[in-house]
Write an enzyme that holds these catalytic residues in place. Structure first.
Site, PDB file in Angstrom:
ATOM      1  N   SER A 242       0.844  -1.151   0.157  1.00 50.50           N
ATOM      2  CA  SER A 242      -0.112  -0.070  -0.007  1.00 50.50           C
ATOM      3  C   SER A 242       0.910   1.145  -0.073  1.00 50.50           C
ATOM      4  CB  SER A 242      -1.074  -0.193   1.332  1.00 50.50           C
ATOM      5  OG  SER A 242      -1.871   1.149   1.292  1.00 50.50           O
ATOM      6  N   CYS A 243       0.249   2.436  -0.341  1.00 52.36           N
ATOM      7  CA  CYS A 243       1.073   3.696  -0.307  1.00 52.36           C
ATOM      8  C   CYS A 243       0.111   4.825  -0.280  1.00 52.36           C
ATOM      9  CB  CYS A 243       1.858   3.746  -1.634  1.00 52.36           C
ATOM     10  SG  CYS A 243       1.100   3.746  -3.178  1.00 52.36           S
ATOM     11  N   GLY A 244       0.255   5.873  -0.841  1.00 48.90           N
ATOM     12  CA  GLY A 244      -0.733   6.905  -0.815  1.00 48.90           C
ATOM     13  C   GLY A 244      -1.702   6.795  -1.963  1.00 48.90           C
TER      14      GLY A 244
END
Length: 293
Positions: A242-244
């Site tokens: 996951s990230c932004g």
């Protein structure tokens, strides 16, 4: 969910998921399709590697009907976009971006998720290309040639939703790794997108994508990458990223592939979805962040 490259797969055409600047320079003019996948301020910049076409993640290669940015388009739209860019199923593709290894990894993972394996990322991106003394054209990436015959063949499990990630957080055999900065993971640095809560998913470990790269922006050697993932994932082999907005999560997917992992998935909505006000649980604090690798 596996994204492993097998002998005879098209990715072997470029010897795996990474290609160096010198090797790419030797391939120019041999029919390799080259994409500039830059985003944000770098999108549509005035310099390109000769012949580069636009893989526009801020534009046609995201689903703008979604409430969150950089959502994967469906197979029909992806097919139409790649055909308009002149891509054939038999082509070999190299993707790069103007920041180094950043959004190019997203383009690479999208192609893999749509069943296309003849693709590699330029290690170090445009900065490495320029540093090596290779030529550039003073024009943005563009394509006005004939359409291609590419057809998307989606693979299940490489791009996943919030419910799948929630299940992974409760699975002792899986690890969810967050590619955002340590400050955003902890909730001490404001999110760049308004309206999002600060912090991280309970049970997710932080592995900022920059920890997988050398100072010059190229990817670390496989043995160093393996160590970083073994520590962050605490030995688990099933990895979710996951990230932004689903972009730098793909840098983790690239690093994990280089490190020999093959049970990998990217959370498409990432924090742009999970961090919205609502019932998804969020915690703050340092948690577990891998750094200094």
């Amino acid at each position: 969910m596996s994204a492993k490259t097998h002998p005879g797969d098209a990715a072997d055409e470029v010897s795996g998921p990474l290609i160096g600047a010198d090797r790419l320079a030797a391939r120019l003019g041999d029919g390799t399709v080259l994409f500039d996948a830059s985003v944000g301020a770098h999108r549509g910049g005035g310099i390109r590697i000769p012949g580069a076409r636009p893989f526009d993640l801020d534009g046609e290669l995201s689903d703008h009907t979604s409430a969150v940015p950089h959502t994967m388009p469906d197979a029909r739209r992806f097919t139409e976009a790649l055909r308009a860019l002149g891509v054939h199923d038999t082509d070999t593709v190299v993707v790069y971006d103007a920041q180094g290894v950043y959004s190019s990894a997203r383009a690479w993972w999208m192609l893999r998720a749509m069943g296309f394996d003849r693709v590699a990322v330029l290690d170090g991106g445009l900065p490495a290309w320029i540093a090596a003394g290779h030529p550039v054209e003073r024009s943005p990436a563009a394509y006005d040639g004939p359409p291609g015959t590419f057809t998307a063949r989606p693979r299940q499990g490489l791009i996943v939703d919030a419910d799948t990630v929630a299940a992974a957080l409760a699975d002792p055999a899986a690890a969810v790794l967050d590619a955002r900065s340590a400050g955003r993971y902890a909730g001490t640095t404001p999110e760049p997108r308004p309206g999002l809560r600060g912090g991280h998913m309970p049970g997710a470990a932080g592995l900022p994508f920059g920890e997988l790269q050398r100072d010059g922006g190229t990817m670390r050697p496989a043995r160093e990458l393996r160590t970083a993932f073994e520590v962050a994932a605490e030995g688990r082999e099933r990895l979710y990223f996951s990230c932004g907005s689903g972009v730098t999560a793909c840098v983790l997917a690239l690093g994990a592939t280089l490190a020999g992992y093959d049970d990998l998935a990217v959370y498409d909505g990432s924090w742009s979805e999970w961090g919205l006000p609502g019932d998804r649980p969020v915690v703050t604090g340092a948690g577990r962040v891998q750094s200094g690798g």
